[in-house]
Design a protein around this motif. Structure first.
Motif, PDB file in Angstrom:
ATOM      1  N   GLY A  10      48.775 -11.188 -38.268  1.00 20.80           N
ATOM      2  CA  GLY A  10      48.196 -12.259 -37.453  1.00 20.80           C
ATOM      3  C   GLY A  10      47.813 -11.774 -36.061  1.00 20.80           C
ATOM      4  O   GLY A  10      46.759 -12.146 -35.535  1.00 20.80           O
ATOM      5  N   ARG A  11      48.662 -10.949 -35.483  1.00 21.09           N
ATOM      6  CA  ARG A  11      48.359 -10.396 -34.157  1.00 21.09           C
ATOM      7  C   ARG A  11      47.144  -9.476 -34.207  1.00 21.09           C
ATOM      8  O   ARG A  11      46.354  -9.418 -33.259  1.00 21.09           O
ATOM      9  N   ARG A  12      47.003  -8.737 -35.308  1.00 19.75           N
ATOM     10  CA  ARG A  12      45.830  -7.862 -35.450  1.00 19.75           C
ATOM     11  C   ARG A  12      44.550  -8.686 -35.500  1.00 19.75           C
ATOM     12  O   ARG A  12      43.529  -8.292 -34.925  1.00 19.75           O
ATOM     13  N   LYS A  13      44.614  -9.800 -36.207  1.00 19.00           N
ATOM     14  CA  LYS A  13      43.426 -10.670 -36.277  1.00 19.00           C
ATOM     15  C   LYS A  13      43.063 -11.181 -34.884  1.00 19.00           C
ATOM     16  O   LYS A  13      41.872 -11.231 -34.519  1.00 19.00           O
ATOM     17  N   MET A  14      44.064 -11.519 -34.079  1.00 19.38           N
ATOM     18  CA  MET A  14      43.806 -11.959 -32.704  1.00 19.38           C
ATOM     19  C   MET A  14      43.217 -10.831 -31.872  1.00 19.38           C
ATOM     20  O   MET A  14      42.334 -11.050 -31.033  1.00 19.38           O
ATOM     21  N   LEU A  15      43.707  -9.604 -32.104  1.00 23.92           N
ATOM     22  CA  LEU A  15      43.165  -8.440 -31.394  1.00 23.92           C
ATOM     23  C   LEU A  15      41.701  -8.233 -31.766  1.00 23.92           C
ATOM     24  O   LEU A  15      40.860  -7.983 -30.887  1.00 23.92           O
ATOM     25  N   VAL A  16      41.381  -8.359 -33.034  1.00 25.29           N
ATOM     26  CA  VAL A  16      39.992  -8.210 -33.468  1.00 25.29           C
ATOM     27  C   VAL A  16      39.111  -9.254 -32.788  1.00 25.29           C
ATOM     28  O   VAL A  16      38.017  -8.938 -32.296  1.00 25.29           O
ATOM     29  N   ASP A  17      39.582 -10.487 -32.713  1.00 25.34           N
ATOM     30  CA  ASP A  17      38.821 -11.543 -32.029  1.00 25.34           C
ATOM     31  C   ASP A  17      38.601 -11.188 -30.558  1.00 25.34           C
ATOM     32  O   ASP A  17      37.515 -11.422 -30.008  1.00 25.34           O
ATOM     33  N   LEU A  18      39.623 -10.599 -29.920  1.00 28.56           N
ATOM     34  CA  LEU A  18      39.497 -10.177 -28.522  1.00 28.56           C
ATOM     35  C   LEU A  18      38.447  -9.075 -28.383  1.00 28.56           C
ATOM     36  O   LEU A  18      37.620  -9.108 -27.457  1.00 28.56           O
ATOM     37  N   LEU A  19      38.470  -8.115 -29.299  1.00 27.53           N
ATOM     38  CA  LEU A  19      37.503  -7.013 -29.247  1.00 27.53           C
ATOM     39  C   LEU A  19      36.082  -7.525 -29.435  1.00 27.53           C
ATOM     40  O   LEU A  19      35.153  -7.054 -28.769  1.00 27.53           O
ATOM     41  N   ILE A  20      35.916  -8.507 -30.309  1.00 27.96           N
ATOM     42  CA  ILE A  20      34.591  -9.116 -30.494  1.00 27.96           C
ATOM     43  C   ILE A  20      34.138  -9.762 -29.193  1.00 27.96           C
ATOM     44  O   ILE A  20      32.979  -9.607 -28.774  1.00 27.96           O
ATOM     45  N   SER A  21      35.056 -10.452 -28.504  1.00 28.82           N
ATOM     46  CA  SER A  21      34.713 -11.107 -27.233  1.00 28.82           C
ATOM     47  C   SER A  21      34.357 -10.098 -26.150  1.00 28.82           C
ATOM     48  O   SER A  21      33.648 -10.418 -25.205  1.00 28.82           O
ATOM     49  N   LYS A  22      34.856  -8.869 -26.302  1.00 23.23           N
ATOM     50  CA  LYS A  22      34.561  -7.810 -25.326  1.00 23.23           C
ATOM     51  C   LYS A  22      33.329  -6.987 -25.707  1.00 23.23           C
ATOM     52  O   LYS A  22      33.003  -6.007 -25.044  1.00 23.23           O
ATOM     53  N   GLY A  23      32.673  -7.360 -26.800  1.00 23.47           N
ATOM     54  CA  GLY A  23      31.396  -6.730 -27.131  1.00 23.47           C
ATOM     55  C   GLY A  23      31.404  -5.752 -28.293  1.00 23.47           C
ATOM     56  O   GLY A  23      30.381  -5.112 -28.562  1.00 23.47           O
ATOM     57  N   ILE A  24      32.527  -5.611 -28.990  1.00 22.99           N
ATOM     58  CA  ILE A  24      32.535  -4.742 -30.165  1.00 22.99           C
ATOM     59  C   ILE A  24      31.881  -5.490 -31.317  1.00 22.99           C
ATOM     60  O   ILE A  24      32.334  -6.569 -31.707  1.00 22.99           O
ATOM     61  N   GLU A  25      30.820  -4.908 -31.885  1.00 24.07           N
ATOM     62  CA  GLU A  25      30.027  -5.591 -32.905  1.00 24.07           C
ATOM     63  C   GLU A  25      30.092  -4.934 -34.278  1.00 24.07           C
ATOM     64  O   GLU A  25      29.809  -5.585 -35.287  1.00 24.07           O
ATOM     65  N   ASN A  26      30.425  -3.641 -34.312  1.00 23.60           N
ATOM     66  CA  ASN A  26      30.393  -2.905 -35.575  1.00 23.60           C
ATOM     67  C   ASN A  26      31.466  -3.439 -36.537  1.00 23.60           C
ATOM     68  O   ASN A  26      32.661  -3.359 -36.258  1.00 23.60           O
TER      69      ASN A  26
END
Length: 215
Positions: A10-26
């Protein structure tokens, strides 16, 4: 070794959401970050914070990079399945695992014996082993296995190591942080035998790439 439980997932999923918000698109990068249990690469004292976007100390005075930095460098590499990738600085093995999860054929070098031993065990345990892993001098690369489609340097280098440029395939990409106290993230594309194109992607802070043993 702590298990990969639902809380960690669950924490990893939240981290992924954070990375998306910071501009990671791949999407391949995001999928790999979501797949790799980062808490297993950290000292147990920090495992509770493994999915916060922060760097943490690991053995031998080194650090595990911010997840954003890992994702950003990996995105710049534009990894394709079965790309032959040279990683300079295995560290804890987290970045290595991300590359393996993306389907790359990874060759990785670590200068610190303590980290080499640790990463070899953890990568085997989670079954994300690279094609080749060695203890040695990153400035020299791995000429025996060259050329490489991609080269990733995970420590700050004062200048671009010429030996690594020689080992980059024509059309290949190198991602490397260049500088002393802080670094500029650079991508280098090999155009032909003698010409390279360089691009700069902002400032980052890495531990220094250790001097080569032989001058």
């Amino acid at each position: 070794m702590s298990i990969d439980d639902f809380k960690s997932q669950g924490r990893r999923k939240m981290l992924v959401d954070l990375l998306i918000s910071k501009g990671i698109e791949n999407q391949q990068v995001l999928h790999a970050i979501n797949e790799i249990p980062r808490h297993l690469f950290l000292d147990s004292a920090f495992s509770e914070y493994a999915y916060v976007d922060e760097a943490f100390p690991i053995a031998a005075g080194q650090t595990i990079s911010h997840p954003y930095t890992v994702a950003f460098q990996t995105q710049l590499l534009d990894i394709q399945p079965m790309d032959k990738v040279l990683e300079i600085g295995t560290g804890s093995g987290y970045q290595t695992a991300v590359l393996v999860a993306m389907g790359a054929e990874v060759f990785t070098i670590e200068r610190q014996k303590e980290l080499f031993d640790f990463s070899k065990i953890i990568l085997k345990n989670i079954r994300f082993e690279p094609r080749y892993q060695t203890y040695g001098d990153g400035y020299k690369g791995l000429p025996t296995y060259a050329p490489f489609d991609k080269i990733l340097v995970t420590a700050g280098a004062p200048e671009i190591p010429k030996e690594l440029l020689k080992q980059l395939k024509i059309g290949g990409i190198m991602v490397i942080p260049i500088g002393d106290k802080s670094q500029k993230m650079m991508t280098i594309i090999r155009l032909d035998e003698t010409n390279f194109e360089m691009f700069e992607f902002g400032s980052f802070q890495f531990v220094p790439m250790l001097e080569s043993r032989e001058k």
